[in-house]
Write an enzyme that holds these catalytic residues in place. Structure first.
Site, PDB file in Angstrom:
ATOM      1  N   ASP A  67     -22.271  32.881  29.032  1.00 35.95           N
ATOM      2  CA  ASP A  67     -22.235  33.494  27.710  1.00 35.95           C
ATOM      3  C   ASP A  67     -21.757  34.943  27.759  1.00 35.95           C
ATOM      4  O   ASP A  67     -21.666  35.541  28.836  1.00 35.95           O
ATOM      5  CB  ASP A  67     -23.623  33.422  27.043  1.00 35.95           C
ATOM      6  N   ASP A 136     -37.673  32.502  24.530  1.00 38.13           N
ATOM      7  CA  ASP A 136     -37.840  31.448  23.514  1.00 38.13           C
ATOM      8  C   ASP A 136     -37.384  30.078  24.028  1.00 38.13           C
ATOM      9  O   ASP A 136     -37.208  29.141  23.244  1.00 38.13           O
ATOM     10  CB  ASP A 136     -37.094  31.819  22.217  1.00 38.13           C
ATOM     11  N   HIS A 138     -34.522  29.435  25.656  1.00 38.18           N
ATOM     12  CA  HIS A 138     -33.083  29.162  25.651  1.00 38.18           C
ATOM     13  C   HIS A 138     -32.494  29.113  27.055  1.00 38.18           C
ATOM     14  O   HIS A 138     -32.995  29.730  27.983  1.00 38.18           O
ATOM     15  CB  HIS A 138     -32.312  30.160  24.770  1.00 38.18           C
ATOM     16  N   GLU A 143     -30.136  29.131  21.333  1.00 35.94           N
ATOM     17  CA  GLU A 143     -31.395  29.483  20.690  1.00 35.94           C
ATOM     18  C   GLU A 143     -32.053  28.250  20.073  1.00 35.94           C
ATOM     19  O   GLU A 143     -31.412  27.203  19.948  1.00 35.94           O
ATOM     20  CB  GLU A 143     -31.122  30.538  19.612  1.00 35.94           C
TER      21      GLU A 143
HETATM   22  C1  GLP Z   1     -30.276  36.265  28.512  1.00 31.13           C
HETATM   23  C2  GLP Z   1     -29.190  35.311  28.945  1.00 31.13           C
HETATM   24  C3  GLP Z   1     -29.795  34.052  29.478  1.00 31.13           C
HETATM   25  C4  GLP Z   1     -30.866  34.382  30.500  1.00 31.13           C
HETATM   26  C5  GLP Z   1     -31.955  35.207  29.901  1.00 31.13           C
HETATM   27  C6  GLP Z   1     -33.102  35.498  30.877  1.00 31.13           C
HETATM   28  O1  GLP Z   1     -30.819  35.915  27.293  1.00 31.13           O
HETATM   29  N1  GLP Z   1     -28.277  34.959  27.898  1.00 31.13           N
HETATM   30  O2  GLP Z   1     -28.769  33.252  30.064  1.00 31.13           O
HETATM   31  O3  GLP Z   1     -31.407  33.206  30.998  1.00 31.13           O
HETATM   32  O4  GLP Z   1     -31.339  36.394  29.476  1.00 31.13           O
HETATM   33  O5  GLP Z   1     -33.236  36.858  31.114  1.00 31.13           O
HETATM   34  P1  GLP Z   1     -34.206  37.523  32.160  1.00 31.13           P
HETATM   35  O6  GLP Z   1     -33.812  36.995  33.506  1.00 31.13           O
HETATM   36  O7  GLP Z   1     -33.910  38.980  32.058  1.00 31.13           O
HETATM   37  O8  GLP Z   1     -35.581  37.151  31.795  1.00 31.13           O
END
Ligand code: GLP
Length: 262
Positions: A67, A136, A138, A143
């Site tokens: 993404d 959440d 995802h 989402e």
């Molecule tokens: C963002 C990314 C996700 C990732 C998530 C987790 O939202 N788009 O792909 O899994 O962060 O983040 P963290 O590792 O900082 O908890």
């Protein structure tokens, strides 16, 4: 699905990196799906060390990130392109032309989404998709209520996600872009192998829903239960809400597949 529980976040990240290493050594032209977020920083540090110290070769590897934010240029320090440059792309011998992220500045985001899907197809599909877990539930930026058959497209981010990602934007959720372009759940499920990494007590409740709860578009990571080859690597803190811990440990400690990793 298999769940592998390691004592702490560094050991969980190291195992994820070793799984990637094994795939890359077996297939140097690996098509690798990549994720961002704080959890992944340790994985990329391990891969960089494997490259430096043990010659792990990325020269024939192609990468596709899950993404990218919409409306911030690639040069913005909080763009996922900048994140990847910093944590992985500049640390290993990946060819710049082989690293792909969706273009969040594309004038026609529908066309950009279709182009991204086509590029993945042309590369032969994703061999191994690395995934983090949003607060959440995802995966990518899929989402809640994202269709479980969705493909790469624009997605509006939830307040929870903007809050979670605010540290990269000076701590202010209002400065986190409201939209992103993300591979769909269906795109992710097409990968030949999925590897989800989640660490920390704050992920425990959502991880239990994703792994042991019903498959639901409310928790898009739960769609990974449909995938024929998906491993979930967690630390003790993130595993705390799981029901089947003893069984998961038995599998890891006894199945021949994991002999190299124990
Ligand atoms: C963002 C990314 C996700 C990732 C998530 C987790 O939202 N788009 O792909 O899994 O962060 O983040 P963290 O590792 O900082 O908890």
């Amino acid at each position: 699905m298999e769940v592998i529980i390691l004592p702490d976040p560094p050991q969980a990240a190291r195992l994820a990196a070793r799984i990637i290493e094994k795939e890359l050594r077996a297939k140097p032209a690996l098509v690798l799906g990549l994720a961002t977020g704080r959890t992944m920083e340790r994985v990329y540090a391990c891969l960089a060390a494997l490259h430096r110290e043990q010659g792990l070769d990325f020269s024939r590897c192609a990468t596709f990130n899950l993404d990218e934010y919409i409306g911030i240029p690639a040069e913005h320090p909080a763009s996922y392109r900048s994140y990847m440059d910093r944590h992985l792309f500049r640390q290993v011998n990946l060819a710049a032309a082989s690293t792909h992220l969706p273009d969040g500045m594309a004038p026609d985001l529908g066309a950009e989404s279709r182009r991204y899907e086509a590029m993945i197809q042309e590369a032969g599909g994703i061999d191994l998709q690395l995934l983090g877990l949003g607060s959440d539930g995802h995966i990518g930026f899929n989402e809640p209520l994202s269709a479980l058959l969705s493909r790469t497209r624009e997605k509006a981010l939830t307040p929870a996600t903007r809050q979670q990602n605010a540290p990269m934007f000076g701590g202010d959720p209002a400065r986190v872009p409201a939209r992103a372009i993300t591979m769909g759940v269906g795109t992710i499920l097409d990968s030949r192998r999925c590897l989800l990494l989640a660490t920390g007590a704050e992920k425990a409740a959502i991880l239990a829903k994703a792994v042991e709860g019903p498959i639901t578009a409310m928790v898009t990571a739960s769609a990974l239960q449909l995938h024929p080859k998906c491993q979930v690597v967690v630390d003790e803190a993130a595993a705390a809400g799981l029901q089947g811990i003893d069984y998961y440990r038995w599998i890891f400690n006894n199945e021949p597949e994991w002999a190299d990793f124990r």
